[in-house]
Write a protein that holds these residues in place. Structure first.
Motif: not given
Ligand code: PEP
Ligand code: MN
Length: 337
Positions: A174-201
């Motif tokens: 997704v980061a290859k194509y998108a300029d902004i990554l969206q974390i949806g309401a249902r994933n707001m506390q998906n901590f692994k996903l939050l950490r992963e997007v935290g590593k991206c630029s």
């Protein structure tokens, strides 16, 4: 903790303080002011106490960071964060308007909507390629193909694109194509996903969870920021309450509360809050009057045929009218559209 250096502290003293913090595993956030340097430090205070830091040369005072969200809060950074994405600023005086369909359905559909929302003044395109659906039998998005469609439209209309990422395994794609990554309401506390997007630029648009408090939401932002990605945009999209007239209850108060607690930009998504197109414009106007830095609006060329969230989608004509009516409201609160 926050280490406040004396106004006359030397560069050598400042460097020694920073090195000490780093040696004890702290992450440092120095602010080199004109008169003095302040160093925010996040780490384990059992390993290095505030008193030890107070004893170092050049240190005037050491104060604790009281709030649990240390990077998202205002104790370390008072100035509002402005995020620049391909020439569009989010959190600046000019409002950021994200618009587009809930789901990307085809190139023709997406590019058609993109052309119309751009003409009306939207500056960022939105659309879902990976869709979180309540039913496993509903359309879940075009996935990779959807990302490509979106990227084509982004290039064609020279607009940044924002799309949701649902799974840690898809962040890179997704980061290859998108300029902004969206974390949806249902994933707001998906901590692994939050950490992963935290590593991206790429900047992250973090929607508020369906039943999350503002503190939980800011802690979710903290997860992303603690991995090094400090470009987080908050998005209020309504919360679950006992009220059933709307899909969710738009929490207008979240805007001034977040502005008080955090330096991060905050936008409003009245589409998912209202759940019905007839209420979207009133909520959008209220959000801008209330200090939001922008909006996310679902727009579909043919809402009755939309594969997702048609009921809450504005037609391009309704969106154009909303933008016209928003202009004096934005001006009244010192913003431009
Ligand atoms: C969306 O933006 O289409 C979406 C699914 O939003 P939310 O996560 O706020 O429900
Ligand atoms: Mn939607």
């Amino acid at each position: 903790m926050i280490i406040i250096m004396r106004p006359n502290a030397t560069a050598k003293e400042i460097a020694a303080v920073e090195q000490q913090l780093i040696d004890y595993g702290f992450k440092t956030h120095p602010i080199y002011g004109e008169t003095r340097t302040i160093i925010g430090a996040i780490g384990d205070k059992r390993l290095l106490s505030m008193n030890q830091m107070l004893m170092m040369d050049g240190v005037e005072n050491v104060v604790p960071i009281m709030r649990p969200y240390k990077l998202a809060g205002k104790e370390l950074k008072k100035d509002p964060t402005v995020i620049n994405v391909k020439g569009v600023s989010i959190g600046a005086n000019a409002l950021a308007v994200f618009a587009g369909p809930c789901a990307i359905e085809s190139q023709e559909q997406f590019s058609g909507i993109a052309a119309q929302v751009k003409k009306s003044g939207a500056n960022i395109l939105r659309g879902g390629a990976f869709k979180p659906r309540s039913s496993p039998y509903s359309f879940a998005g075009l996935e990779d193909e959807g990302l490509k469609i979106m990227a084509n439209a982004g290039k064609e209309f020279d607009m940044p694109i924002c799309t949701e990422v649902l799974d840690t395994r898809d962040v890179e794609l997704v980061a290859k194509y998108a300029d902004i990554l969206q974390i949806g309401a249902r994933n707001m506390q998906n901590f692994k996903l939050l950490r992963e997007v935290g590593k991206c630029s790429k900047p992250v648009l973090l929607k508020r969870g369906l039943a999350s408090t503002i503190e939980e939401w800011l802690m979710a932002a903290e997860y992303i920021m603690s991995e090094g990605n400090e470009n987080v945009i908050l998005c209020e999209r309504g919360i679950r309450t006992f009220e059933t007239s709307t899909r969710n209850t738009f929490d207008l108060s979240a805007i001034p509360v977040c502005k008080e607690l955090s330096h991060l930009p905050i936008i409003a998504d009245p589409s998912h809050a209202a759940g019905k197109s007839k209420y979207v414009c009133a909520l959008a106007k209220g959000a801008i009057a209330g200090g939001a830095d922008g909006l996310m609006i679902e727009v579909h060329n043919c809402p009755e045929k939309a594969m997702s969230d048609g009921e809450q989608s504005l037609t391009p004509a309704m969106f154009s009218q909303l933008m016209t009516e928003l202009s004096p409201i934005a001006a009244a609160v010192g913003r431009t559209l």
